[in-house]
Design a protein around this motif. Structure first.
Motif, PDB file in Angstrom:
ATOM      1  N   ASN A  71      12.068   3.803 -11.581  1.00 40.66           N
ATOM      2  CA  ASN A  71      10.862   4.130 -10.825  1.00 40.66           C
ATOM      3  C   ASN A  71      10.128   2.847 -10.469  1.00 40.66           C
ATOM      4  OD1 ASN A  71      10.848   7.048 -10.689  1.00 40.66           O
ATOM      5  ND2 ASN A  71      10.691   6.961 -12.917  1.00 40.66           N
ATOM      6  N   ILE A  72       9.853   2.694  -9.183  1.00 40.16           N
ATOM      7  CA  ILE A  72       9.210   1.495  -8.662  1.00 40.16           C
ATOM      8  C   ILE A  72       7.854   1.882  -8.078  1.00 40.16           C
ATOM      9  CG2 ILE A  72       9.422  -0.445  -7.054  1.00 40.16           C
ATOM     10  CD1 ILE A  72      11.648  -0.334  -9.240  1.00 40.16           C
ATOM     11  N   ALA A  73       6.791   1.201  -8.490  1.00 46.49           N
ATOM     12  CA  ALA A  73       5.451   1.447  -7.948  1.00 46.49           C
ATOM     13  C   ALA A  73       5.406   0.927  -6.514  1.00 46.49           C
ATOM     14  CB  ALA A  73       4.398   0.748  -8.794  1.00 46.49           C
ATOM     15  N   LEU A  74       5.018   1.780  -5.578  1.00 47.60           N
ATOM     16  CA  LEU A  74       5.005   1.380  -4.177  1.00 47.60           C
ATOM     17  C   LEU A  74       3.926   0.339  -3.873  1.00 47.60           C
ATOM     18  CD1 LEU A  74       5.617   4.878  -2.560  1.00 47.60           C
ATOM     19  CD2 LEU A  74       7.233   2.972  -2.722  1.00 47.60           C
ATOM     20  N   LYS A  75       2.822   0.366  -4.583  1.00 50.77           N
ATOM     21  CA  LYS A  75       1.737  -0.582  -4.322  1.00 50.77           C
ATOM     22  C   LYS A  75       2.079  -2.002  -4.776  1.00 50.77           C
ATOM     23  CE  LYS A  75      -3.186  -1.362  -4.958  1.00 50.77           C
ATOM     24  NZ  LYS A  75      -4.447  -0.817  -5.452  1.00 50.77           N
ATOM     25  N   THR A  76       2.739  -2.121  -5.924  1.00 50.26           N
ATOM     26  CA  THR A  76       2.981  -3.446  -6.515  1.00 50.26           C
ATOM     27  C   THR A  76       4.443  -3.880  -6.479  1.00 50.26           C
ATOM     28  OG1 THR A  76       3.340  -2.533  -8.728  1.00 50.26           O
ATOM     29  CG2 THR A  76       1.054  -3.123  -8.122  1.00 50.26           C
ATOM     30  N   GLY A  77       5.361  -2.936  -6.319  1.00 48.57           N
ATOM     31  CA  GLY A  77       6.786  -3.236  -6.391  1.00 48.57           C
ATOM     32  C   GLY A  77       7.310  -3.348  -7.807  1.00 48.57           C
ATOM     33  N   GLU A  78       6.445  -3.138  -8.795  1.00 45.99           N
ATOM     34  CA  GLU A  78       6.815  -3.285 -10.203  1.00 45.99           C
ATOM     35  C   GLU A  78       7.615  -2.086 -10.710  1.00 45.99           C
ATOM     36  OE1 GLU A  78       6.167  -5.719 -12.529  1.00 45.99           O
ATOM     37  OE2 GLU A  78       5.126  -7.012 -11.101  1.00 45.99           O
ATOM     38  N   ALA A  79       8.636  -2.365 -11.515  1.00 40.21           N
ATOM     39  CA  ALA A  79       9.373  -1.305 -12.209  1.00 40.21           C
ATOM     40  C   ALA A  79       8.441  -0.669 -13.227  1.00 40.21           C
ATOM     41  CB  ALA A  79      10.603  -1.885 -12.889  1.00 40.21           C
ATOM     42  N   GLN A  80       8.560   0.643 -13.402  1.00 38.21           N
ATOM     43  CA  GLN A  80       7.676   1.392 -14.296  1.00 38.21           C
ATOM     44  C   GLN A  80       8.382   1.720 -15.612  1.00 38.21           C
ATOM     45  OE1 GLN A  80       4.287   2.230 -12.876  1.00 38.21           O
ATOM     46  NE2 GLN A  80       5.280   0.453 -11.966  1.00 38.21           N
ATOM     47  N   GLY A  81       7.595   2.112 -16.612  1.00 40.92           N
ATOM     48  CA  GLY A  81       8.150   2.504 -17.911  1.00 40.92           C
ATOM     49  C   GLY A  81       8.735   1.308 -18.639  1.00 40.92           C
ATOM     50  N   ASN A  82       9.895   1.515 -19.256  1.00 35.39           N
ATOM     51  CA  ASN A  82      10.537   0.458 -20.032  1.00 35.39           C
ATOM     52  C   ASN A  82      11.333  -0.518 -19.173  1.00 35.39           C
ATOM     53  OD1 ASN A  82       9.561   1.476 -22.453  1.00 35.39           O
ATOM     54  ND2 ASN A  82      11.281   2.868 -22.689  1.00 35.39           N
ATOM     55  N   ASP A  83      11.500  -0.205 -17.885  1.00 39.06           N
ATOM     56  CA  ASP A  83      12.269  -1.073 -17.002  1.00 39.06           C
ATOM     57  C   ASP A  83      11.446  -2.290 -16.598  1.00 39.06           C
ATOM     58  OD1 ASP A  83      14.376   0.793 -17.062  1.00 39.06           O
ATOM     59  OD2 ASP A  83      13.438   1.946 -15.465  1.00 39.06           O
ATOM     60  N   GLU A  84      12.133  -3.388 -16.319  1.00 40.07           N
ATOM     61  CA  GLU A  84      11.445  -4.623 -15.948  1.00 40.07           C
ATOM     62  C   GLU A  84      12.015  -5.171 -14.660  1.00 40.07           C
ATOM     63  OE1 GLU A  84      11.402  -7.474 -19.089  1.00 40.07           O
ATOM     64  OE2 GLU A  84      10.575  -6.065 -20.534  1.00 40.07           O
ATOM     65  N   GLY A  85      11.146  -5.689 -13.828  1.00 41.62           N
ATOM     66  CA  GLY A  85      11.552  -6.286 -12.565  1.00 41.62           C
ATOM     67  C   GLY A  85      10.537  -5.945 -11.490  1.00 41.62           C
ATOM     68  N   CYS A  86      10.664  -6.613 -10.365  1.00 43.63           N
ATOM     69  CA  CYS A  86       9.701  -6.413  -9.293  1.00 43.63           C
ATOM     70  C   CYS A  86      10.392  -6.594  -7.946  1.00 43.63           C
ATOM     71  CB  CYS A  86       8.557  -7.414  -9.437  1.00 43.63           C
ATOM     72  SG  CYS A  86       7.212  -7.132  -8.286  1.00 43.63           S
ATOM     73  N   THR A  87      10.082  -5.701  -7.021  1.00 42.69           N
ATOM     74  CA  THR A  87      10.547  -5.781  -5.649  1.00 42.69           C
ATOM     75  C   THR A  87       9.405  -6.346  -4.813  1.00 42.69           C
ATOM     76  OG1 THR A  87      11.969  -3.866  -5.941  1.00 42.69           O
ATOM     77  CG2 THR A  87      11.348  -4.404  -3.692  1.00 42.69           C
ATOM     78  N   PRO A  88       9.665  -7.312  -3.941  1.00 44.93           N
ATOM     79  CA  PRO A  88       8.582  -7.863  -3.118  1.00 44.93           C
ATOM     80  C   PRO A  88       7.936  -6.791  -2.226  1.00 44.93           C
ATOM     81  CG  PRO A  88      10.505  -9.289  -3.040  1.00 44.93           C
ATOM     82  CD  PRO A  88      10.927  -8.028  -3.729  1.00 44.93           C
ATOM     83  N   THR A  89       6.614  -6.846  -2.135  1.00 44.90           N
ATOM     84  CA  THR A  89       5.870  -5.934  -1.270  1.00 44.90           C
ATOM     85  C   THR A  89       5.584  -6.634   0.062  1.00 44.90           C
ATOM     86  OG1 THR A  89       3.750  -6.678  -2.150  1.00 44.90           O
ATOM     87  CG2 THR A  89       4.765  -4.764  -3.212  1.00 44.90           C
ATOM     88  N   ILE A  90       5.369  -5.837   1.082  1.00 42.26           N
ATOM     89  CA  ILE A  90       5.040  -6.328   2.418  1.00 42.26           C
ATOM     90  C   ILE A  90       3.708  -5.702   2.798  1.00 42.26           C
ATOM     91  CG2 ILE A  90       5.800  -6.464   4.833  1.00 42.26           C
ATOM     92  CD1 ILE A  90       7.800  -7.763   2.835  1.00 42.26           C
ATOM     93  N   ALA A  91       2.785  -6.502   3.317  1.00 42.69           N
ATOM     94  CA  ALA A  91       1.488  -5.966   3.740  1.00 42.69           C
ATOM     95  C   ALA A  91       1.693  -4.982   4.887  1.00 42.69           C
ATOM     96  CB  ALA A  91       0.572  -7.107   4.167  1.00 42.69           C
ATOM     97  N   VAL A  92       0.919  -3.901   4.845  1.00 44.57           N
ATOM     98  CA  VAL A  92       1.007  -2.863   5.870  1.00 44.57           C
ATOM     99  C   VAL A  92      -0.408  -2.403   6.205  1.00 44.57           C
ATOM    100  CG1 VAL A  92       1.357  -1.019   4.178  1.00 44.57           C
ATOM    101  CG2 VAL A  92       2.162  -0.694   6.486  1.00 44.57           C
ATOM    102  N   LYS A  93      -0.625  -2.057   7.470  1.00 46.38           N
ATOM    103  CA  LYS A  93      -1.930  -1.521   7.866  1.00 46.38           C
ATOM    104  C   LYS A  93      -1.744  -0.534   9.010  1.00 46.38           C
ATOM    105  CE  LYS A  93      -3.216  -5.246  11.095  1.00 46.38           C
ATOM    106  NZ  LYS A  93      -4.253  -6.242  11.414  1.00 46.38           N
ATOM    107  N   GLU A  94      -2.754   0.318   9.184  1.00 48.15           N
ATOM    108  CA  GLU A  94      -2.756   1.257  10.301  1.00 48.15           C
ATOM    109  C   GLU A  94      -3.870   0.825  11.253  1.00 48.15           C
ATOM    110  OE1 GLU A  94      -2.842   6.040  11.263  1.00 48.15           O
ATOM    111  OE2 GLU A  94      -2.998   5.344   9.197  1.00 48.15           O
ATOM    112  N   GLU A  95      -3.545   0.766  12.516  1.00 48.47           N
ATOM    113  CA  GLU A  95      -4.512   0.316  13.514  1.00 48.47           C
ATOM    114  C   GLU A  95      -4.294   1.107  14.804  1.00 48.47           C
ATOM    115  OE1 GLU A  95      -4.509  -3.896  15.370  1.00 48.47           O
ATOM    116  OE2 GLU A  95      -5.689  -4.026  13.518  1.00 48.47           O
ATOM    117  N   GLY A  96      -5.307   1.837  15.224  1.00 48.68           N
ATOM    118  CA  GLY A  96      -5.194   2.610  16.458  1.00 48.68           C
ATOM    119  C   GLY A  96      -4.075   3.638  16.426  1.00 48.68           C
ATOM    120  N   GLY A  97      -3.831   4.219  15.250  1.00 50.83           N
ATOM    121  CA  GLY A  97      -2.777   5.211  15.115  1.00 50.83           C
ATOM    122  C   GLY A  97      -1.380   4.627  14.981  1.00 50.83           C
ATOM    123  N   ARG A  98      -1.263   3.311  14.941  1.00 51.53           N
ATOM    124  CA  ARG A  98       0.027   2.639  14.813  1.00 51.53           C
ATOM    125  C   ARG A  98       0.148   2.022  13.426  1.00 51.53           C
ATOM    126  NH1 ARG A  98       3.353   4.120  18.688  1.00 51.53           N
ATOM    127  NH2 ARG A  98       4.542   2.229  18.351  1.00 51.53           N
TER     128      ARG A  98
END
Length: 111
Positions: A71-98
Motif C-alpha cells: 500500500n502506497i500513500a498517494l500524497k507522499t509516495g510512502e509505503a504503508q504499514g511494515n513496508d519500507e520505501g518511497c515512490t517519487p510524487t509529482i505536483a498536480v493542480k486543477e485549473e479552469g477544470g483542467r
C-alpha cells in the motif's frame, strides 16, 4: 519556475482509478483520482519491485500495488504499514477544470 503540463479533465481519469502519462526522457507517471475526486500523481513504479501502480486498486488516498499488494500513500509516495520505501510524487493542480502536472525535470531543477 515550474512548467505545468495539461493532461486533461477530471472526467478523463476514472474515479478510484488512474491514467498514465509518458513524458519524453522521463519515467512514466501515474495520475490517480480518488472516490472524493482528489487527484495525485506518482512515478508509476512501486518502490518494492517496480510494479505498475496505475494498475493497482485505489482505496481512500492509497493505492495497492498489483504485484505484491504493498500500500502506497498517494500524497507522499510512502509505503504503508511494515513496508519500507518511497515512490517519487509529482505536483498536480486543477485549473479552469483542467488537470495539470509539474514537468519532472522542473522538480529536479528546484531540488
Amino acid at each position: 519556475m515550474t512548467t505545468w503540463i495539461d493532461i486533461g479533465t477530471l472526467a478523463d481519469i476514472p474515479q478510484r482509478g488512474a491514467r498514465t502519462v509518458q513524458i519524453a526522457g522521463e519515467k512514466e507517471i501515474a495520475v490517480f483520482r480518488t472516490s472524493d475526486d482528489t487527484v495525485f500523481a506518482l512515478v508509476n513504479e512501486c518502490p518494492h519491485k517496480k510494479g505498475p501502480l496505475s494498475q493497482g486498486i485505489v482505496h481512500g488516498h492509497s493505492v495497492a500495488c498489483p504485484l505484491h499488494n504493498w500500500n502506497i500513500a498517494l500524497k507522499t509516495g510512502e509505503a504503508q504499514g511494515n513496508d519500507e520505501g518511497c515512490t517519487p510524487t509529482i505536483a498536480v493542480k486543477e485549473e479552469g477544470g483542467r488537470i495539470l502536472i509539474a514537468r519532472p525535470t522542473a522538480l529536479k531543477a528546484a531540488a
